[in-house]
Motif scaffolding. Structure first.
Motif, PDB file in Angstrom:
ATOM      1  N   ASP A  74       0.813  -1.221   0.000  1.00 21.96           N
ATOM      2  CA  ASP A  74       0.000   0.000   0.000  1.00 21.96           C
ATOM      3  C   ASP A  74       0.846   1.270   0.000  1.00 21.96           C
ATOM      4  N   ASP A  75       1.900   1.309   0.806  1.00 19.54           N
ATOM      5  CA  ASP A  75       2.746   2.510   0.858  1.00 19.54           C
ATOM      6  C   ASP A  75       3.449   2.735  -0.481  1.00 19.54           C
ATOM      7  N   LYS A  76       3.939   1.667  -1.099  1.00 23.30           N
ATOM      8  CA  LYS A  76       4.596   1.803  -2.416  1.00 23.30           C
ATOM      9  C   LYS A  76       3.585   2.324  -3.444  1.00 23.30           C
ATOM     10  N   ARG A  77       2.351   1.832  -3.377  1.00 23.03           N
ATOM     11  CA  ARG A  77       1.304   2.304  -4.296  1.00 23.03           C
ATOM     12  C   ARG A  77       1.070   3.796  -4.069  1.00 23.03           C
ATOM     13  N   ASP A  78       0.943   4.207  -2.808  1.00 20.22           N
ATOM     14  CA  ASP A  78       0.710   5.613  -2.469  1.00 20.22           C
ATOM     15  C   ASP A  78       1.867   6.508  -2.913  1.00 20.22           C
ATOM     16  N   GLU A  79       3.086   5.978  -2.875  1.00 17.73           N
ATOM     17  CA  GLU A  79       4.284   6.735  -3.270  1.00 17.73           C
ATOM     18  C   GLU A  79       4.489   6.763  -4.782  1.00 17.73           C
ATOM     19  N   GLY A  80       3.682   6.020  -5.527  1.00 16.49           N
ATOM     20  CA  GLY A  80       3.869   5.930  -6.975  1.00 16.49           C
ATOM     21  C   GLY A  80       5.060   5.067  -7.360  1.00 16.49           C
ATOM     22  N   ARG A  81       5.413   4.140  -6.485  1.00 15.33           N
ATOM     23  CA  ARG A  81       6.577   3.268  -6.727  1.00 15.33           C
ATOM     24  C   ARG A  81       6.159   1.799  -6.822  1.00 15.33           C
ATOM     25  N   LEU A  82       4.962   1.590  -7.384  1.00 12.43           N
ATOM     26  CA  LEU A  82       4.442   0.237  -7.575  1.00 12.43           C
ATOM     27  C   LEU A  82       3.998   0.089  -9.019  1.00 12.43           C
ATOM     28  N   LEU A  83       4.507  -0.934  -9.674  1.00 11.99           N
ATOM     29  CA  LEU A  83       4.082  -1.262 -11.034  1.00 11.99           C
ATOM     30  C   LEU A  83       3.221  -2.515 -10.960  1.00 11.99           C
ATOM     31  N   GLU A  84       2.055  -2.455 -11.560  1.00  4.01           N
ATOM     32  CA  GLU A  84       1.162  -3.609 -11.599  1.00  4.01           C
ATOM     33  C   GLU A  84       0.954  -4.005 -13.049  1.00  4.01           C
ATOM     34  N   VAL A  85       1.368  -5.234 -13.384  1.00  6.18           N
ATOM     35  CA  VAL A  85       1.282  -5.727 -14.753  1.00  6.18           C
ATOM     36  C   VAL A  85       0.827  -7.187 -14.742  1.00  6.18           C
ATOM     37  N   ASP A  86       0.372  -7.640 -15.896  1.00  6.02           N
ATOM     38  CA  ASP A  86       0.057  -9.043 -16.074  1.00  6.02           C
ATOM     39  C   ASP A  86       1.379  -9.822 -16.159  1.00  6.02           C
ATOM     40  N   PRO A  87       1.402 -11.061 -15.684  1.00  3.38           N
ATOM     41  CA  PRO A  87       2.643 -11.836 -15.783  1.00  3.38           C
ATOM     42  C   PRO A  87       3.183 -11.926 -17.214  1.00  3.38           C
ATOM     43  N   SER A  88       2.315 -11.919 -18.211  1.00  2.00           N
ATOM     44  CA  SER A  88       2.784 -11.997 -19.595  1.00  2.00           C
ATOM     45  C   SER A  88       3.648 -10.800 -19.966  1.00  2.00           C
TER      46      SER A  88
END
Length: 106
Positions: A74-88
């Motif tokens: 959650d903190d990484k998401r809030d900081e803009g330091r989270l990448l969410e992608v499909d495994p492909s």
């Protein structure tokens, strides 16, 4: 730079571990420290602790299903330091993904 990542696919078999391998190899090639947790058919392997998430510059969730303990990020998401992608994406466009992670870390 340090990256933590979680990989999990729908079946929890092939793509989970292919994404893990791709991320680890690309990070090694670039001299980036990384730890990759898998949540798949074998359960959770190489579990990332909250302290490791906090110490990482960037987190990657290469997932196509809900994962256990997602609130660690959650903190990484809030900081803009989270990448969410499909495994492909982690498998096919690994260099771009790690390049994007490196850019976020700067």
């Amino acid at each position: 730079m340090k990256i933590v990542a979680v990989c999990a696919c729908t079946a929890g078999i092939a793509h989970t571990y292919m994404a893990q391998e791709a991320i680890e190899q690309e990070c090694a090639r670039r001299g980036i420290e990384c730890k990759v947790e898998t949540q798949g058919g074998m359960g959770i392997d190489n579990e990332i602790e909250q302290e490791e998430v906090d110490a990482a510059d960037v987190a990657i969730l290469a997932v196509s299903v809900g994962i256990e303990m997602e609130d660690r990020f959650d903190d990484k998401r809030d900081e803009g330091r989270l990448l969410e992608v499909d495994p492909s994406v982690a498998i096919k466009n690994t260099a771009d993904l790690i390049g994007e992670a490196a850019a976020l870390a700067e």
